[in-house]
Design a protein around this motif. Structure first.
Motif, PDB file in Angstrom:
ATOM      1  N   VAL A  78       0.847  -1.203   0.000  1.00  0.00           N
ATOM      2  CA  VAL A  78       0.000   0.000   0.000  1.00  0.00           C
ATOM      3  C   VAL A  78       0.882   1.253   0.000  1.00  0.00           C
ATOM      4  N   CYS A  79       1.876   1.288   0.899  1.00  0.00           N
ATOM      5  CA  CYS A  79       2.730   2.473   0.993  1.00  0.00           C
ATOM      6  C   CYS A  79       3.587   2.619  -0.258  1.00  0.00           C
ATOM      7  N   GLY A  80       4.100   1.486  -0.770  1.00  0.00           N
ATOM      8  CA  GLY A  80       4.953   1.542  -1.953  1.00  0.00           C
ATOM      9  C   GLY A  80       4.200   2.067  -3.166  1.00  0.00           C
ATOM     10  N   VAL A  81       3.019   1.499  -3.421  1.00  0.00           N
ATOM     11  CA  VAL A  81       2.240   1.933  -4.595  1.00  0.00           C
ATOM     12  C   VAL A  81       1.797   3.386  -4.408  1.00  0.00           C
ATOM     13  N   ALA A  82       1.405   3.727  -3.194  1.00  0.00           N
ATOM     14  CA  ALA A  82       0.977   5.106  -2.926  1.00  0.00           C
ATOM     15  C   ALA A  82       2.138   6.064  -3.158  1.00  0.00           C
ATOM     16  N   ALA A 114     -16.724   5.248  -8.935  1.00  0.00           N
ATOM     17  CA  ALA A 114     -16.692   3.878  -9.458  1.00  0.00           C
ATOM     18  C   ALA A 114     -16.959   2.859  -8.365  1.00  0.00           C
ATOM     19  N   PRO A 115     -18.190   2.838  -7.836  1.00  0.00           N
ATOM     20  CA  PRO A 115     -18.458   1.887  -6.763  1.00  0.00           C
ATOM     21  C   PRO A 115     -18.270   0.438  -7.197  1.00  0.00           C
ATOM     22  N   THR A 116     -18.486   0.190  -8.494  1.00  0.00           N
ATOM     23  CA  THR A 116     -18.399  -1.207  -8.930  1.00  0.00           C
ATOM     24  C   THR A 116     -16.966  -1.634  -9.220  1.00  0.00           C
ATOM     25  N   LEU A 117     -16.071  -0.642  -9.324  1.00  0.00           N
ATOM     26  CA  LEU A 117     -14.693  -0.989  -9.668  1.00  0.00           C
ATOM     27  C   LEU A 117     -13.853  -1.299  -8.438  1.00  0.00           C
ATOM     28  N   LEU A 118     -14.317  -0.848  -7.269  1.00  0.00           N
ATOM     29  CA  LEU A 118     -13.508  -1.029  -6.073  1.00  0.00           C
ATOM     30  C   LEU A 118     -13.365  -2.514  -5.750  1.00  0.00           C
ATOM     31  N   GLY A 119     -12.128  -2.974  -5.724  1.00  0.00           N
ATOM     32  CA  GLY A 119     -11.900  -4.393  -5.442  1.00  0.00           C
ATOM     33  C   GLY A 119     -11.586  -4.604  -3.982  1.00  0.00           C
ATOM     34  N   PHE A 120     -12.374  -5.433  -3.313  1.00  0.00           N
ATOM     35  CA  PHE A 120     -12.119  -5.698  -1.899  1.00  0.00           C
ATOM     36  C   PHE A 120     -10.841  -6.511  -1.753  1.00  0.00           C
ATOM     37  N   GLY A 121     -10.020  -6.109  -0.807  1.00  0.00           N
ATOM     38  CA  GLY A 121      -8.810  -6.864  -0.494  1.00  0.00           C
ATOM     39  C   GLY A 121      -7.612  -6.549  -1.371  1.00  0.00           C
ATOM     40  N   SER A 122      -7.728  -5.620  -2.304  1.00  0.00           N
ATOM     41  CA  SER A 122      -6.605  -5.330  -3.193  1.00  0.00           C
ATOM     42  C   SER A 122      -5.705  -4.250  -2.585  1.00  0.00           C
ATOM     43  N   ALA A 123      -4.513  -4.684  -2.144  1.00  0.00           N
ATOM     44  CA  ALA A 123      -3.582  -3.729  -1.530  1.00  0.00           C
ATOM     45  C   ALA A 123      -3.069  -2.745  -2.570  1.00  0.00           C
ATOM     46  N   ALA A 124      -2.853  -3.229  -3.807  1.00  0.00           N
ATOM     47  CA  ALA A 124      -2.328  -2.348  -4.850  1.00  0.00           C
ATOM     48  C   ALA A 124      -3.325  -1.232  -5.173  1.00  0.00           C
ATOM     49  N   LEU A 125      -4.620  -1.605  -5.286  1.00  0.00           N
ATOM     50  CA  LEU A 125      -5.643  -0.593  -5.572  1.00  0.00           C
ATOM     51  C   LEU A 125      -5.722   0.410  -4.412  1.00  0.00           C
ATOM     52  N   VAL A 149      12.612  11.433  -1.733  1.00  0.00           N
ATOM     53  CA  VAL A 149      12.632  10.643  -0.489  1.00  0.00           C
ATOM     54  C   VAL A 149      11.683  11.268   0.547  1.00  0.00           C
ATOM     55  N   ALA A 150      11.684  12.602   0.610  1.00  0.00           N
ATOM     56  CA  ALA A 150      10.802  13.278   1.568  1.00  0.00           C
ATOM     57  C   ALA A 150       9.332  12.961   1.252  1.00  0.00           C
ATOM     58  N   VAL A 151       8.986  12.993  -0.052  1.00  0.00           N
ATOM     59  CA  VAL A 151       7.598  12.689  -0.452  1.00  0.00           C
ATOM     60  C   VAL A 151       7.253  11.252  -0.062  1.00  0.00           C
ATOM     61  N   VAL A 152       8.174  10.327  -0.386  1.00  0.00           N
ATOM     62  CA  VAL A 152       7.909   8.918  -0.057  1.00  0.00           C
ATOM     63  C   VAL A 152       7.720   8.762   1.459  1.00  0.00           C
ATOM     64  N   MET A 153       8.540   9.451   2.230  1.00  0.00           N
ATOM     65  CA  MET A 153       8.412   9.353   3.689  1.00  0.00           C
ATOM     66  C   MET A 153       7.085   9.934   4.178  1.00  0.00           C
ATOM     67  N   ILE A 154       6.735  11.111   3.644  1.00  0.00           N
ATOM     68  CA  ILE A 154       5.478  11.748   4.070  1.00  0.00           C
ATOM     69  C   ILE A 154       4.296  10.839   3.747  1.00  0.00           C
ATOM     70  N   VAL A 155       4.289  10.337   2.489  1.00  0.00           N
ATOM     71  CA  VAL A 155       3.177   9.469   2.067  1.00  0.00           C
ATOM     72  C   VAL A 155       3.168   8.198   2.915  1.00  0.00           C
ATOM     73  N   THR A 156       4.347   7.621   3.134  1.00  0.00           N
ATOM     74  CA  THR A 156       4.419   6.389   3.934  1.00  0.00           C
ATOM     75  C   THR A 156       3.872   6.625   5.340  1.00  0.00           C
ATOM     76  N   LEU A 157       4.276   7.729   5.946  1.00  0.00           N
ATOM     77  CA  LEU A 157       3.822   8.010   7.314  1.00  0.00           C
ATOM     78  C   LEU A 157       2.310   8.213   7.373  1.00  0.00           C
ATOM     79  N   PHE A 158       1.796   9.006   6.439  1.00  0.00           N
ATOM     80  CA  PHE A 158       0.352   9.268   6.457  1.00  0.00           C
ATOM     81  C   PHE A 158      -0.451   7.996   6.151  1.00  0.00           C
ATOM     82  N   VAL A 159       0.038   7.220   5.180  1.00  0.00           N
ATOM     83  CA  VAL A 159      -0.717   6.033   4.756  1.00  0.00           C
ATOM     84  C   VAL A 159      -0.623   4.922   5.805  1.00  0.00           C
TER      85      VAL A 159
END
Lengths: 340, 523
Positions: free
Chosen positions: B70-74, B123-134, B189-199
């Motif tokens: 989740v953090c990596g893709v985000a 897109a309520p129908t597109l949301l896939g339950f359990g998909s970490a990548a999504l 790196v700062a962006v990745v850290m910020i996103v990782t921390l928030f996510v």
């Protein structure tokens, strides 16, 4: 800069003044697992009629019922909730077993059958929902229509059926009741069948019903209040009361339950609210409203749009036993449905 | 300069030191309690039987994998979008760059729950339950505007001389790849850290999609009758991983020290887009408009029928007032000690390591852990219980969650203030109070307002801690939306999301004005 600081100060002050209310002289605090859209109008009417302010914590669908039950547990040393309005009986009985709810005597309770209330006067059932199969009629031919929860394990429907996360809410209660009625080994085998047949686990009963309505699932296990909304919305769906045949286990009926929390801050107002909620008028309102709940007391003349109580074949489940077996069922579900 | 008032000054000095230390310790109590309580359970024999499930290594690996995906893709999504849009906004002559920055700022202000409602309505129908990548992709879209702003600032701070030298030997594209982007590595790196921390510390979208991240698991375990020990133990690995990451990144890139790369030097050269200038502007504008339109239109359509819309708005009045008041209160709690703590952190006083440790711990703690610890700490008889029963408990949760953000936002302002100014003030006879009045406060006040506005926005969208501590009758808009969104997007939720954006416009306007004013002052 000073202007900004002044604006900041004014916004904060106005917000605080607008947002904060003085503590009213009389209030009652309710934790309710019944969906907000159904419970809020009733609680507001009580407040209007009695002048008692009602402060409510509504439930989240993703951790339905269990979240509120655990909140009551976490606050046990210093309870903050007066009335627990649960949408099922098993977890209320578990709270009673843990001595977290207390006895009270609402006069209206006498109008209900003895089976729907605690013999010791700790909880009171009213207005039930049923656990049903919602079937998409575009995807399922009339001849193939499922009639039992066991059809969720039928390979014909592999990957095309769904149910809510069985860790929370009425689905968790349903699992506990299956354990109580079928016995642990048969219930485990049935649920293993669901899992192996690719039953999709979705966020809640409402989501499950919506997915059936949209044609994403052929059928799903859900509650009548969520199912009836799909019917009312005009989607191609049909409500099936499962296991209603002679040799089948029956349809699970789950009454709402009310309980006064032990050591609560406002016991009198709490009892008054419980009495109000047990009145025939409230049952009728819940039956006639969008949730179409099934009245349990004879005085409620209004029948639910989904079914009459007399027409159903309820599952003969001992809720007290289901409450005892709940941790075992929950552990099984956690291991099997949440396992890495 | 001010008159010397030795006694009052000394008293105030000690009062200020006491206040800042108390604030820091108050915030630290929450992660410390979480770690100690979990540690006690780990070594205590009494809990061992019930904790076998929690201490399952396979389970922790699954959570680590999901949280990592989740953090990596985000992070990847946010960085890619941030590099493209940040470069366009900061380093090109594309028309409409300011509008792009304004739109990115507005996008960055939108709370996660509102973004989740957008996705659901789209897109309520597109949301896939359990998909970490999504789940990660959606989080990435949420933080893409923030990444645009941070990377835009990074590209502006890139060294002009190096690029000009490189341009003598290579073309624009090569210089961009070989010189500009490597120079911006710390920003990425700062962006990745910020996103990782928030996510990693939030569960709004993860819970919606039933993706088992550490934060979501911590919330679920708490709700699942595992008391508080199970969830607290669950959160320990992610706290450790995030804390180690923060330390490594800080040691490698020195984002907070005196030699921090955040300050822009000479204005970097502008990349002339030539014949692509107008098409690039149109494309960027169309992208922003299409993005906003795609998200907003389905939501607006759900407002129909318009009859009764006024009632729907009126029904949400209480939540809006409550949220605004509590966000303002929480931000005030944060900003009051943040200035002093930022000074202690940046100027190397004795409190520096305590502040640094507190920031790292507070940034790493998952939001539900804050809620669980607060419930255990405050739900007691007496004054603590009174705070727990009142809406102040929500503001305390905001304080614990966002104090590090407040401190980090004020550190650049401290570093911009030359030490010589303080020395000159002391030579001129200023005591402690005088230095604060004439040097420190004027240096910090503008950034303090900015930090206050940013923290208000963050408080406005907080779900994880608030969900567990909100007192009856004081539901915030974030909690109302979080409970409603599991039912799908109906009119109430659409109204709530749109009103939330309306509420965000005020602090967003304040930020735009402050940043524009700073730019004018600097130029």
């Amino acid at each position: 800069m000073r202007v900004v600081a002044a604006i900041m100060g004014v916004v904060m002050l106005v917000s605080l003044l607008g947002g904060c209310n003085r503590k009213p002289p009389d209030e009652v605090i309710v934790y309710t697992a019944l969906d907000r859209q159904f419970s809020e109008p009733i609680l507001e009417r009580f407040a209007k009629q009695t002048g008692i302010q009602v402060r409510t914590v509504y439930d989240s669908e993703s951790t339905k019922t269990i979240g509120l039950v655990n909140r009551i547990r976490a606050e046990a040393q210093r309870p903050r909730c007066d009335v627990f309005w649960n949408n099922e009986p098993v977890n209320t009985i578990r709270l009673k077993d843990e001595r977290l709810i207390q006895r009270c005597e609402p006069a209206e309770a006498a109008n209900y059958p003895a089976a729907d209330r605690d013999p010791e006067g700790c909880w009171f059932g009213f207005a039930a929902r049923a656990r049903v199969l919602l079937v998409n009629t575009d995807m399922v031919k009339p001849d193939d229509c499922p009639t039992s929860v066991r059809d969720l394990a039928d390979p014909r429907w592999q990957g095309r059926t769904g149910m809510a996360k069985p860790l929370f809410g009425s689905t968790a209660t349903h699992v506990a009741c299956l354990f109580a009625v079928l016995g642990e080994s048969e219930a485990r085998a049935l649920l293993d069948g669901f899992r192996l047949n690719g039953v999709q686990i979705v966020g809640g009963n409402k989501t499950c019903a919506e997915m059936v309505g949209r044609g994403q699932l052929a059928f799903g296990l859900t509650d009548t209040d969520d199912a009836i909304e799909e019917v009312d919305a005009g989607h191609p769906v049909k409500v099936v009361f499962p296991d209603a045949g002679d040799r089948q286990m029956g349809t699970l009926l789950l009454p709402n339950t009310l309980a006064l929390v032990k050591g609560c801050p406002h016991p009198e107002a709490g009892t008054q609210l419980i009495n109000y909620l047990l009145s025939a008028a409230v049952e009728q309102e819940l039956a006639a409203g969008p949730s179409a709940q099934i009245p349990l007391q004879g005085a409620a003349t209004q029948s639910s749009r989904v079914a009459k109580l007399a027409d159903l074949r309820p599952m003969p489940v001992d809720f007290a036993h289901a409450a005892q077996i709940f941790p075992t069922a929950a552990k099984y579900v956690e291991e099997k449905f949440l396992a890495p | 300069m001010a008159e010397r008032v030795p006694k009052a000054g000394d008293l105030l000095r000690w009062a200020a030191v006491g206040f800042h230390t108390a604030a820091l310790l108050a915030a630290l109590v929450v992660p410390a309690y979480a770690v100690l309580d979990a540690g006690g359970a780990f070594f205590g024999a009494g809990h061992s039987a019930s904790l076998t499930g929690v201490l399952n290594v396979r389970r922790w690996l699954t959570l680590l994998e999901n949280t990592g995906v989740v953090c990596g893709v985000a992070g990847l999504t946010a960085v890619v979008a941030g590099i493209c849009l940040g470069l366009l906004a900061a380093r090109t002559d594309m028309p409409g760059r300011r509008a792009l920055v304004g739109a990115a700022l507005l996008g960055a202000c939108v709370p996660v729950y509102v973004s989740a409602v957008f996705f659901l309505s789209l897109a309520p129908t597109l949301l896939g339950f359990g998909s970490a990548a999504l789940c990660g992709f959606l989080y990435g879209l949420v933080y893409a505007p923030l990444a645009t702003l941070v990377l835009g600032a990074t590209f502006r701070a890139a060294g002009r001389e190096l690029e000009e030298l490189a341009l003598l030997d290579a073309g624009r594209a090569k210089v961009l790849l070989r010189v500009t982007l490597p120079q911006a590595a710390w920003g990425i790196v700062a962006v990745v850290m910020i996103v990782t921390l928030f996510v990693a510390t939030d569960f709004t979208i993860a819970d919606l999609l039933i993706v088992r991240t550490f934060s979501e698991e911590c919330y679920t375990q708490y709700q699942l009758d595992h008391g508080r020990i199970g969830p607290l133990l669950t959160s320990v690995p992610v706290m450790l991983v995030l804390a180690v990451l923060l330390v490594v990144v800080e040691r490698r890139y020195r984002l907070l020290g005196e030699d921090s790369p955040w300050e822009a030097g000479a204005k970097p050269s502008t990349l002339a887009l030539r014949r692509w200038r107008i098409p690039a502007g149109v494309a960027a504008g169309a992208l922003v408009a299409a993005g906003a339109g795609t998200l907003l239109v389905p939501l607006v359509l759900r407002l129909r029928p318009l009859a009764g819309l006024g009632t729907a708005v009126a029904n949400l009045r209480h939540e809006l007032w409550t949220t605004t008041a509590l966000a303002a209160l929480g931000a005030t709690f944060v900003v009051l000690p943040a200035g002093g703590l930022a000074w202690a952190m940046a100027r190397g006083t004795r409190l520096r390591w305590l502040v640094a440790a507190a920031i790292i711990l507070l940034l790493a703690i998952p939001a539900p852990t804050v809620g669980i610890s607060l419930t255990a700490l405050l739900n007691r008889p007496g004054l603590l219980g009174a705070a727990y029963d009142s809406p102040v408990v929500v503001a305390i949760g905001y304080f614990v969650r966002f104090l590090p953000i407040g401190v980090l936002l004020l550190i650049p302002a401290v570093r911009r203030t030359p030490c010589e100014l303080e020395w000159a003030a002391r030579v001129d006879g200023c005591d402690w109070l005088g230095v604060h009045r004439h040097v420190r406060w004027p240096a910090l006040r503008r950034d303090a307002v900015l930090a206050w506005l940013v923290v208000v926005i963050l408080c406005f969208g907080e779900v994880g801690a608030t969900m567990l501590v909100v007192p009856p009758g004081w539901e915030t808009t974030a909690i109302r939306a979080f409970t409603l969104m599991h039912f799908g997007v109906y009119r109430d939720l659409a109204v709530l999301a749109l009103l939330s954006i309306g509420c965000i416009l005020l602090p967003w306007g304040g930020l735009v004005w402050l940043l524009a004013r700073r730019r004018t002052c600097e130029s």
